[in-house]
Motif scaffolding. Structure first.
Motif, mmCIF file in Angstrom:
data_model
loop_
_atom_site.group_PDB
_atom_site.id
_atom_site.type_symbol
_atom_site.label_atom_id
_atom_site.label_comp_id
_atom_site.label_asym_id
_atom_site.label_seq_id
_atom_site.Cartn_x
_atom_site.Cartn_y
_atom_site.Cartn_z
ATOM 1 N N PHE A 294 -94.069 -42.532 -26.249
ATOM 2 C CA PHE A 294 -94.122 -42.238 -24.823
ATOM 3 C C PHE A 294 -95.049 -43.190 -24.071
ATOM 4 C CE2 PHE A 294 -92.560 -38.470 -26.860
ATOM 5 C CZ PHE A 294 -91.667 -37.917 -25.966
ATOM 6 N N THR A 295 -96.158 -43.570 -24.700
ATOM 7 C CA THR A 295 -97.136 -44.423 -24.028
ATOM 8 C C THR A 295 -96.518 -45.751 -23.560
ATOM 9 O OG1 THR A 295 -98.825 -43.374 -25.401
ATOM 10 C CG2 THR A 295 -99.470 -45.377 -24.234
ATOM 11 N N TYR B 183 -102.527 -37.195 -18.712
ATOM 12 C CA TYR B 183 -103.664 -38.067 -19.047
ATOM 13 C C TYR B 183 -104.558 -37.469 -20.147
ATOM 14 C CZ TYR B 183 -103.395 -41.330 -15.011
ATOM 15 O OH TYR B 183 -103.043 -42.309 -14.116
ATOM 16 N N ALA B 184 -104.380 -36.218 -20.476
ATOM 17 C CA ALA B 184 -105.360 -35.520 -21.326
ATOM 18 C C ALA B 184 -105.337 -36.008 -22.768
ATOM 19 C CB ALA B 184 -105.080 -34.020 -21.314
ATOM 20 N N ASN B 185 -106.466 -35.878 -23.420
ATOM 21 C CA ASN B 185 -106.539 -36.098 -24.871
ATOM 22 C C ASN B 185 -107.249 -34.887 -25.487
ATOM 23 O OD1 ASN B 185 -109.501 -36.697 -25.574
ATOM 24 N ND2 ASN B 185 -109.159 -38.035 -23.801
ATOM 25 N N PRO B 186 -107.079 -34.689 -26.799
ATOM 26 C CA PRO B 186 -107.593 -33.458 -27.422
ATOM 27 C C PRO B 186 -109.103 -33.257 -27.286
ATOM 28 C CG PRO B 186 -105.977 -34.499 -28.863
ATOM 29 C CD PRO B 186 -106.230 -35.457 -27.737
ATOM 30 N N ASN B 212 -96.185 -34.052 -21.771
ATOM 31 C CA ASN B 212 -96.142 -34.876 -22.983
ATOM 32 C C ASN B 212 -95.962 -36.352 -22.642
ATOM 33 O OD1 ASN B 212 -96.287 -35.066 -25.802
ATOM 34 N ND2 ASN B 212 -94.051 -35.217 -25.966
ATOM 35 N N THR B 213 -96.512 -36.744 -21.522
ATOM 36 C CA THR B 213 -96.271 -38.072 -20.959
ATOM 37 C C THR B 213 -96.605 -39.200 -21.919
ATOM 38 O OG1 THR B 213 -96.957 -37.013 -18.911
ATOM 39 C CG2 THR B 213 -96.638 -39.389 -18.840
ATOM 40 N N ARG B 214 -97.621 -39.015 -22.724
ATOM 41 C CA ARG B 214 -98.005 -40.064 -23.692
ATOM 42 C C ARG B 214 -97.895 -39.571 -25.140
ATOM 43 N NH1 ARG B 214 -100.108 -40.648 -18.939
ATOM 44 N NH2 ARG B 214 -99.837 -42.711 -18.007
ATOM 45 N N GLY B 215 -97.076 -38.531 -25.337
ATOM 46 C CA GLY B 215 -96.762 -38.080 -26.696
ATOM 47 C C GLY B 215 -97.817 -37.194 -27.343
ATOM 48 N N VAL B 216 -98.884 -36.891 -26.578
ATOM 49 C CA VAL B 216 -100.047 -36.216 -27.160
ATOM 50 C C VAL B 216 -100.049 -34.722 -26.806
ATOM 51 C CG1 VAL B 216 -102.583 -36.388 -27.323
ATOM 52 C CG2 VAL B 216 -101.258 -38.435 -26.938
ATOM 53 N N GLY B 217 -98.974 -34.246 -26.178
ATOM 54 C CA GLY B 217 -98.962 -32.885 -25.653
ATOM 55 C C GLY B 217 -99.236 -31.790 -26.668
ATOM 56 N N LEU B 218 -98.606 -31.862 -27.831
ATOM 57 C CA LEU B 218 -98.818 -30.788 -28.805
ATOM 58 C C LEU B 218 -100.191 -30.899 -29.466
ATOM 59 C CD1 LEU B 218 -95.373 -30.077 -30.494
ATOM 60 C CD2 LEU B 218 -96.436 -29.020 -28.503
ATOM 61 N N ALA B 248 -95.414 -38.891 -14.327
ATOM 62 C CA ALA B 248 -95.948 -37.674 -14.942
ATOM 63 C C ALA B 248 -94.830 -36.782 -15.460
ATOM 64 C CB ALA B 248 -96.802 -36.908 -13.943
ATOM 65 N N SER B 249 -93.828 -37.377 -16.070
ATOM 66 C CA SER B 249 -92.658 -36.585 -16.445
ATOM 67 C C SER B 249 -92.862 -35.828 -17.736
ATOM 68 C CB SER B 249 -91.463 -37.514 -16.591
ATOM 69 O OG SER B 249 -91.742 -38.442 -17.593
ATOM 70 N N GLY B 250 -92.220 -34.693 -17.841
ATOM 71 C CA GLY B 250 -92.069 -34.027 -19.105
ATOM 72 C C GLY B 250 -93.158 -33.062 -19.509
#
Lengths: 309, 309
Positions: A294-295, B183-186, B212-218, B248-250
């Protein structure tokens, strides 16, 4: 600041899972560009017989090429003792053998049961020990299907712990846990990492090899980090899978993984802007091949400050 | 066993982000099917003026429909006091107002600065308090762009903590943290959840709204769970985004989220096999619309045993 070691496995796990053969020059360009972006280790191929995996026929040439890149650790996969001999002859710096925790999968994949695999690991460890120290490769055992198997289903965790200990006893320097099938979940990752570390010593399990088959790959990576994992395998564009485990496509995506780690304040040594540009090499060499992540589409957040490499 | 509450926001956040209008009958079929799969809460629409978002023009009808489904909590988004009046008139059971932590984003999105937004929240809280107890909706404030803004970049965490307290002081029952921009990270999720809970009381922050814009959502969801988050917003097929936050999709994907939670041993009350079938309703109603998620393609792991609902 904690350093996390990224091992790019796309040139091996990614390319072995697709039918087309990437030309040698494109592989070299990929490896060189990723190393230039700061990726510290690349699994450049495997010594599975070319009759089975023609995509990997140029592995020896790639080792020679990659060893010319300063600071890069050059890794390969080996299926057996013969593969280890070829890897050593070619000058590989790290060799990893998959040891399937599902005996059914092991028999189907390499026609060896668990006892035969432990014997093979011991023979390889002896071969490694006989090498001069300055050219002796690092020998790791990847505990494949550790989180479940597409043939057997759930894999008994007691067996994984026992077989991890057997691999170390047979002479492996370390083991890694592989979610070959994309079955893992974060609770299971934490539990199994903790149990295996407790059994064989915390310093003998450092690596997770994860797939993103059900979208949970980076959550599993996070779970591993929280249990002291310091090396993560991943694949640029999420290429990858296991041809003997149906539906097991897609390693976790290097681009998204590095974004997550750098955003969290981990140090990877990788320049993310540079890394994102490497993707075009794969896209050009393998037109139409699906790439994940996604990035690359979203770009970096506004004001995103990367940890200095 | 910990119960995690899934709030499906696709009919609101998903549909507002695409140009096409899903026909009312398809929306009803989607909502009914997801409720039948055990999803306990659905955000069915928003009371943004139809001139701005024609996709949401049928929100009042959807509330009436959804309230006929036993056991389903019927939520809507409201942009302001007028929206709250309409939501109450329509019988919404839960109302959520986005309060953007980036003042620039707030001004652009709803033409109100932070002080004006706190005043609006107070007016809504007073309206809510004046309703009879049996029809009084649950009033939540969603702290939008809490993890960063596509216009301002990084968002000051001290401000988020302060504004969360201001929203509670103004009468909100609880606040949620929204990663509107992906934009968030864990590490940030953990830190901010911990800080906000410490400031306003652990029971007043229960919800994360993640993209989940950058794949880090879960991975972000996992981080939230580890800090006591018990409600997660998600969207079937990962539909969604914010039309005022480019790129900011998804939302995180309901299918993959439920897979992760159930595999970890959390109880969601959702039948995952049934949930996976709901996706076809969206695919048929919106042909060609990209749907995200991996579990729908990969299927459930062999021998996957779901927690009894």
């Amino acid at each position: 600041m904690t350093r996390i070691h990224i091992s790019e496995v796309g040139p091996r796990d990614g390319l072995q899972s697709i039918d087309r053969v990437m030309p040698l020059e494109a592989k070299k360009a990929w490896i060189a560009a990723e190393a230039a972006a700061g990726v510290p280790e690349i699994e450049v191929g495997s010594f599975v017989p070319p009759s089975l995996l023609p995509q990997m026929a140029d592995t020896a040439e790639l080792i020679a090429f990659a060893k010319g890149i300063e600071g890069l650790s050059v890794a390969v996969l080996i299926p057996n003792l013969k593969g280890a001999e070829r890897a050593i002859a070619a000058g590989a710096e790290k060799m990893s053998i998959p040891f399937s925790m599902s005996e059914t999968h092991s028999l189907k994949n390499v026609r060896k049961d668990h006892a035969a695999m432990v014997a093979e690991i011991r023979a390889i460890a002896e071969l490694v020990a006989a090498q001069p120290a300055e050219t002796r490769p690092h020998f790791e055992v990847g505990l494949a299907t550790a989180f479940g198997c597409t043939i057997e289903g759930p894999v008994n965790e007691d067996n994984v712990v026992r077989l991890a200990a057997a691999a170390i006893e047979a002479g492996a320097v370390e083991v890694g846990l592989s979610d070959t099938t994309g079955y893992a979940n974060p609770a299971q990752v934490k539990r199994l990492v903790r149990r295996v570390k407790a059994e064989i010593g915390a310093d003998k399990l450092n690596t997770l090899h994860l797939h993103n088959t059900r979208g949970v790959g980076l959550a599993n990576a996070l779970a591993g980090l929280e249990e002291g994992i310091t090396t993560l395998d991943s694949s640029l564009g999420g290429l990858g899978g296991c041809p003997f485990a149906p539906g097991a496509s897609g390693n976790i995506v290097t681009e998204d993984l590095v974004f997550m780690l750098e955003a969290m304040g981990y140090e990877t040594g990788i320049d993310l802007e540079k890394l994102l540009k490497v993707r075009s090499i794969i896209a050009e060499a393998l037109p139409g091949e699906p790439l994940y992540g996604f990035t690359p589409d979203a770009g970096l957040p506004l004001g995103f400050a990367q940890v200095a490499a």
